[in-house]
Enzyme design. Structure first.
Site, PDB file in Angstrom:
ATOM      1  N   LYS A  29       0.836  -1.197   0.000  1.00  0.00           N
ATOM      2  CA  LYS A  29       0.000   0.000   0.000  1.00  0.00           C
ATOM      3  C   LYS A  29       0.878   1.256   0.000  1.00  0.00           C
ATOM      4  O   LYS A  29       1.926   1.303   0.657  1.00  0.00           O
ATOM      5  CB  LYS A  29      -0.894  -0.047   1.239  1.00  0.00           C
ATOM      6  N   SER A  83      -9.395   1.568   2.394  1.00  0.00           N
ATOM      7  CA  SER A  83      -8.401   2.377   1.719  1.00  0.00           C
ATOM      8  C   SER A  83      -7.307   1.563   1.039  1.00  0.00           C
ATOM      9  O   SER A  83      -6.492   2.116   0.306  1.00  0.00           O
ATOM     10  CB  SER A  83      -7.768   3.345   2.720  1.00  0.00           C
ATOM     11  N   SER A 108     -10.365  -1.069   6.200  1.00  0.00           N
ATOM     12  CA  SER A 108      -9.552  -0.805   5.011  1.00  0.00           C
ATOM     13  C   SER A 108      -8.794  -1.989   4.457  1.00  0.00           C
ATOM     14  O   SER A 108      -8.265  -1.921   3.349  1.00  0.00           O
ATOM     15  CB  SER A 108      -8.565   0.339   5.302  1.00  0.00           C
TER      16      SER A 108
END
Length: 490
Positions: free
Chosen positions: A81, A156, A180
């Protein structure tokens, strides 16, 4: 171009193939890079490419294996990420003001995966400040869902989920505060694990330009993402364990084994309804099918229990504690306006929106009282897990929805079987595991009639991460798991 036999293999399968010399780490890296170059123009999952260093890492992995070296992730291509610090690559969290911030050192989790031999090929897209279930920002644009490009991949960690579903490497690292890890896994038909709180240290995973100090942000965790349940355990074992800066030494944390090794021995409480936020017909139907299948496999399945905490009460508590945490970074004028609005709320307004507003203005005294309520909630969960091994429940109320980038999330709406609900109210489902800090494994369980993935989360007892992970592995083995998106299955 001919379809590669390696693109959708699991990390466990790739490790075996590498050990048997059926493929090299360099070939796997080149295959993954080829897929990214071929497909990512329409998906936009990889926002920062690190191909040259990745190929060097692959060559080094091949050389190490030739010398007889082994390590858990040796030669496995993966992504991380964007929010993780990777030395030499930008870390922005989607903030335009930070587009040129490049950390000088790796986050602790990145150091650990590199030491384990992983071949890191790039960073994946995120929403602004990691604060949405859609993955878009003004620096890198919008990431699409590989099963339907007009829909969200979740957030996310949406870029990571989309990348995995499209075959961009076997593993990825994400993070979770409001779902997320689990939400994008649900929307993209993959697996993810939200570990027990603080099990995996998050040093180096924080908004730029803050220094990478040891810091357990309340509620927030980092965790693994993959296309199979067994791969989650593989990656979790690499990143878990205390931060040596806090303990003074490095040691391996020994988690207890899974409660059972056979599906028929599990006791499961399976939930599909929530007092403040329902699920749609497709999600309920998939859960009903799962319940039937589990029952036929010998699992003891209950659909209700008086031991289950009151989700309405715990959801309101979660809203207050979560938003009080997030509000610490609000601009002074926004905080002041929200505080005034909270003071003017009717005392009998018990909506989740009202609780979010109250959370912004929460005093330290009120937070301490809320934290005591959380301690009582944890005790309720401990009691429940004396009778059940896991609770299986939805991650969100509907499969992936169309992109909606309207500025005020409180004004967005999510449609559930023809009725509109406040977009942020979706926090209620992932909050079930987040507030008490419990481990939760997200797994795919099928496709909706329109072809969009549907999944559930398996919530387990505190520090017994191996129990939901094992149950996920057994469900996958018995009933199937990841199904490649048709548009990317080449």
């Amino acid at each position: 171009m001919t379809k590669s036999q390696w693109s959708f293999k699991t990390a466990v399968e790739l490790s075996a193939a590498l050990a048997a010399k059926k493929v090299s780490a360099l070939e796997l890296a080149q295959d993954t890079i080829g897929r990214i170059e071929r497909h990512d123009g329409k998906l936009n999952a990889i926002c920062v490419r690190d191909f040259a260093r990745g190929l060097d890492s692959a060559r080094a992995a091949d050389a190490a294996r030739a010398r007889g070296k082994t390590s858990p992730l040796l030669g496995i291509p993966m992504t991380v990420k964007e929010s993780y610090n990777v030395a030499g690559l930008p870390t922005t969290w989607g903030f335009p003001a930070q587009k040129d911030f490049i950390p000088p050192e790796d986050a602790l989790a990145i150091s650990r995966i590199k030491a384990a031999g992983a071949v890191l090929l790039g960073k994946t897209n995120v929403p602004l400040g990691l604060g949405d279930w859609q993955s878009y920002n003004d620096i890198y644009g919008t990431t699409n869902n590989p099963y339907h490009l007009g829909r969200t991949p979740g957030g996310s960690s949406g870029g990571s989920a989309a990348a995995l579903a499209a075959g961009y490497g076997a593993l990825s690292l994400g993070s979770d505060l409001g779902g997320s890890l689990r939400v994008p896994a649900f929307h993209c038909g993959i697996f993810a694990h939200k570990p027990t709180f603080a099990l995996a240290p998050s040093r180096g995973h924080l908004p730029p330009p803050f220094p990478p100090l040891p810091f357990d942000r309340d509620l927030a965790v980092i965790g693994p993402m993959a296309r199979s349940a067994a791969d989650l355990s593989l990656l979790l074992d690499v990143i878990a364990g205390p931060d040596p800066l806090e303990t003074g030494t490095a040691y391996t944390l020994e988690l207890p084994p899974a409660r059972h090794s056979a599906l028929k021995n599990f006791r499961v409480l399976l939930i599909d309804s929530h007092p403040v936020l329902p699920t749609n017909a497709a999600v309920r139907a998939a859960i009903d099918t799962l319940a039937t299948n589990l029952g036929k496999a010998g699992v003891k399945v209950e659909r209700e229990s008086p031991l289950l905490p009151d989700f309405a009460v715990s959801s309101r508590l979660y809203m207050r504690i979560l938003i009080s945490l997030l509000a610490a970074s609000f601009a002074p004028e926004i905080y002041a306006g929200a505080k005034t609005a909270a003071e003017n709320l009717p005392a009998d307004d018990m909506s989740l929106a009202a609780e979010r507003l109250r959370g912004i203005a929460l005093s330290h005294r009120d937070w301490v009282q809320a934290d005591r309520s959380r301690a009582q909630l944890k005790a309720q969960w401990r009691e429940l897990f004396k009778s059940f091994d896991a609770v299986i429940c939805p991650v969100l109320p509907t499969p992936a929805y169309p992109h909606d980038h309207s500025a005020e999330q409180e004004k967005r709406r999510i449609n559930i079987d023809g009725k509109d609900y406040a977009y942020p109210d979706q926090l209620a489902w992932p909050g079930i595991a987040t507030l008490p800090g419990l481990p939760a494994t997200a797994i795919p369980i099928g496709l909706a009639p329109d072809g969009l993935p549907i999944g559930v989360q398996i919530v387990g007892p505190m520090l017994e991460d191996r129990t939901p992970l094992k149950l996920a592995e057994l469900i996958e083995r018995e009933f199937g798991g990841f199904v490649p998106p048709p548009e990317f299955d080449d």
